[in-house]
Design an enzyme around this catalytic site. Structure first.
Site, short mmCIF file in Angstrom:
data_model
loop_
_atom_site.label_atom_id
_atom_site.label_comp_id
_atom_site.label_asym_id
_atom_site.label_seq_id
_atom_site.Cartn_x
_atom_site.Cartn_y
_atom_site.Cartn_z
N SER A 119 84.55 43.83 34.95
CA SER A 119 84.20 44.95 34.56
C SER A 119 83.65 45.65 35.96
CB SER A 119 83.06 45.05 33.82
OG SER A 119 81.92 44.24 34.62
N LYS A 142 87.87 57.64 33.19
CA LYS A 142 87.45 56.82 32.65
C LYS A 142 87.55 56.72 31.10
CE LYS A 142 83.59 53.32 32.64
NZ LYS A 142 84.05 52.91 31.15
#
Ligand code: IVH
Length: 725
Positions: free
Chosen positions: A98, A137
């Site tokens: 991540s 995103k």
């Protein structure tokens, strides 16, 4: 192969040899795949749906009669698998990391990231800016797609980053995800595919893991929820609506039955790589992240159009701002942007800290939707008497602010959303748009929560609230009496075309009402010098001027007074027509709807509006008090005299332009109308008289061009005097 070769005649002759069949099937697969890519990824279909369907059916038929030639990468095999008992685990060869998240709404996220990168690289202020790639995103779930020798063999969720779940069956149903990649050996349609990219055509390596985001487009999400609501409406017990596209997408990916996953209409964007054949073994050798993305695109993967190269923090900040502004117009949700160092060599140099790359960062936007609960449903009354239901919410931080209210707009909207007190709801605040309740989580509703109904009385003043035919809104009919409408009602009454109280403007009314000096219209006439002079910025002189103006306003006319009452749909012309027809205020107040409709200017809507207004005891009381204060006008008891009498200017159209020496334009208009004439705003062949004063401009010119009669004020006054005889 030219497209026409493949389509051939609608009923092709039977294929004679097994080789011919195999070739035909390969050609069909390739064409269907290429077309699927144009349709689902590029959004540029080049084939009518009917043709696509025909080819699809032909392939299905050949596969049915020659099952030995069926291949897993066939476009017919997207939804094939049986429901699973559970998902198998997949260990990621390259962990799915991540990234660090910045949440500031300003520019510090980008600046801090750039500063860290420059420090890692040992750059000083004198060195040139670092090149980055800025991306959206996507708000979905991370997915790793594994291709071996160009065929999709496995799709896995991120899981804990090391081990995820094998969701291949479900991912195969996503039309945007290629089942087979272009290859050197494959036929021309796939070579064409490779040539679509802007970079030189390369072919995918033996092992290729593409990482990206599975998401749901907003329109597909809305359609899904609409279907869910229908099912629930038909009594389906185990169905629910989804909170947002991300949850719906995640739920779809985790369906054990791929047939259900297929109905979710998921989408995909690629943004990176996992395990890939090394360059030494013939794998690709990319220099930059940007080049990598372009290549993925050329291999048929969807890559968002908003990928941009950015030089230094400044251009990252600009990207963050631009995408923030464009966010609501995108067909899918994003929750931020991602910045990545473009050079892969520099990425390697910068490396990782714990489990996060130091060469990438996510810069989030404030969430636009949140869950909260409805504490109450209030009804607010606007300045014009409009009733608006408003959900009072448990405070929640959404779209960058704390929200405690969300409008339900009107009765129909409130019914459609069926929001009830105690409900758990999704609130949305996007951009500067006022917060809205998007939907209710029905499964969380407390039993027996009563449905919301619009009140039939104004919550502020108790007058009747009515919804006139053809309108969406309920309105309070206590216009003169209702506290919510005080300011508006007073300003309207004081307007120069109504009762006219000179000097009583916006600011003053605001002060008088806020200080509670004036509650209803008649209070105006009880104003004393002391009360006035005590107001902010009110000089003695202006106070006494206002008292004089109030005194002067008492002598008015019936049309002005009627207009000044601010009855919905009763404008100046209607007020005049009513006064002319009925002669007295009492006659207007007591007229039935049928009688009102007899007046030329009055239709059923106006008649109804007048009736409801005068049926409110509050309003009649205010009228009585105004008269008691000395507001007066001339009445003609016999009624309808004006309407009946022939008037000299009847049927004549006037245009008034420029500044007249003594009459204001409104006064001139009044007097023309009183004599039966009409006053229009623009000059045309139908204009009978143009009254021109000083500095008359284009209207006068036009009148002269058309050869119309142009008169001055003196001539007008003479005309009016003649009309009065
Ligand atoms: S790059 C090593 N790029 O955001 C870098 N992630 O923690 C790996 N996401 O859940 C991530 N859009 O699924 C990257 N353009 C994008 C992305 C993106 C969405 C998700 C990703 C992960 C989270 C990052």
């Amino acid at each position: 192969m030219a497209t026409s070769d493949l389509f051939g005649p609608a009923s092709s002759p039977p294929l004679s040899t097994p080789v011919a069949v195999a070739e035909r099937m390969a050609a069909l697969r390739a064409e269907l795949q290429a077309h699927g890519h144009r349709y689902y990824v590029l959004d540029e279909p080049t084939l009518p749906d009917s043709e696509y369907d025909r080819l699809f059916k032909e392939l299905q038929a050949l596969e049915a009669t020659h099952p030995q030639l069926l291949s897993a990468d066939s476009p017919t095999q997207r939804v094939g698998g049986k429901p699973l008992a559970q998902f198998a685990s997949v260990r990621h060869k390259v962990p799915m990391l991540s990234i660090r998240t910045e949440t500031d709404t300003e520019s510090t996220g980008a600046k801090n990231f750039d500063a860290r990168v420059r420090k890692e690289l040992g750059l000083t202020a004198n060195d040139p800016p670092v090149e980055y790639v800025a991306e959206l995103k996507f708000d979905g779930l991370a997915m790793s797609l594994r291709y071996e020798n160009g065929v999709l063999v496995q799709a896995a969720t991120r899981g804990d980053g090391e081990v995820g779940e094998d969701v291949t069956q479900n991912i195969r149903t996503i039309n945007q995800i290629p089942l087979k990649l272009p290859s050197r050996s494959a036929g021309p349609p796939q070579a064409r595919l490779a040539a679509l990219g802007s970079v030189e055509a390369t072919f995918p390596p033996a092992v290729l893991e593409v990482r990206g985001e599975v998401y749901m487009r907003r329109a597909d999400f809305e359609a899904l929820n609409e279907k869910q609501r229908e099912k629930i409406g038909q009594g389906a017990k185990n169905e629910k609506t989804f909170v947002n596209p991300r949850n719906a997408a995640a739920g779809g990916v985790r369906q054990l039955d791929p047939a259900i996953a297929a109905q979710r209409r998921l989408s995909f964007f690629a943004y990176g790589l996992g395990e890939v054949t090394a360059p030494a073994q013939g794998g690709p050798d990319f220099n930059t992240h940007f080049e990598l993305l372009q290549t993925l695109k050329s291999w048929g993967f969807p890559v968002a159009a908003q990928v941009e190269r950015a030089q230094g923090a400044i251009e990252l900040i600009s990207y963050h701002q631009r995408m923030g502004a464009a966010r609501d117009q995108l067909p899918y949700d994003i929750d931020g942007v991602v910045y990545k160092v473009n050079s892969l060599a520099l990425q390697r140099q910068i490396g990782f800290v714990s489990r996060e790359p130091r060469w990438a960062v996510a810069h989030k936007y404030p969430a636009q939707e949140q869950l909260t609960s409805v504490l109450a449903i209030d009804v607010q009354v606007g300045r014009t008497g409009k009733l608006t239901p408003v959900a009072k919410l448990a405070p929640v931080f959404v779209g960058g602010v704390t929200v405690t209210n969300a409008t339900l707009h009107n009765e129909d909207e409130a019914r459609r959303k069926d929001v009830r007190v105690g409900d758990t709801v999704i609130v949305r605040r996007a951009g500067d748009v006022i917060p809205e309740v998007v939907s209710v989580l029905l499964e969380k509703r407390v039993q027996d929560a009563p449905q919301f109904t619009m009140p039939r009385q104004c919550p502020i003043c108790g007058s009747d609230a009515v919804r006139l035919e053809g309108e969406a809104d309920y309105r309070c009919t206590g216009g003169l009496f209702c506290a919510a409408q005080r300011k508006e009602a007073i300003l309207h009454y004081a307007h120069r075309r109504a009762v006219e109280i000179e000097g009583l403007g916006d600011k003053l009314v605001e002060q008088l009402v806020d200080a509670n000096v004036i509650r209803t219209l008649p209070d105006l006439y009880k104003l004393g010098l002391t009360a006035l002079a005590s107001l902010d910025r009110m000089a003695d002189k202006s106070a006494s001027n206002l008292i004089d103006a109030l005194e002067k306003s008492k002598q008015t006319t019936l049309p002005r007074f009627l207009f000044g009452l601010g009855i919905r749909h009763v404008g100046e012309a209607t007020a005049k027509a009513l006064a002319r027809y009925f002669g007295t205020l009492d006659a207007v107040m007591d007229a039935t709807e049928e009688q009102l409709i007899e007046v030329g200017d009055v239709g059923p809507i106006v008649a109804k509006s007048l009736r409801t207004f005068f049926e409110q005891p509050h309003n009649r009381e205010v009228v009585a008090q105004l008269r008691a204060c000395g507001v007066r006008w001339e009445e003609s008891e016999e009624g309808r005299p004006a309407a009946a009498a022939p008037r000299l200017l009847a049927g004549k159209t006037f245009v008034i332009t420029g500044t007249l020496p003594s009459l204001s334009r409104d006064e001139a208009k009044d007097r023309v109308e009183a004599a039966g004439g009409k006053v229009a705003g623009s000059v045309s062949k139908k204009t009978d008289f143009v009254v021109a004063g000083a500095e008359a401009g284009s209207k006068l010119l036009k009148a002269q061009e058309l050869g119309l009669v142009v008169i001055d004020e003196a001539a007008l006054l003479a005309l009016l005097a003649a009309a009065a005889d």
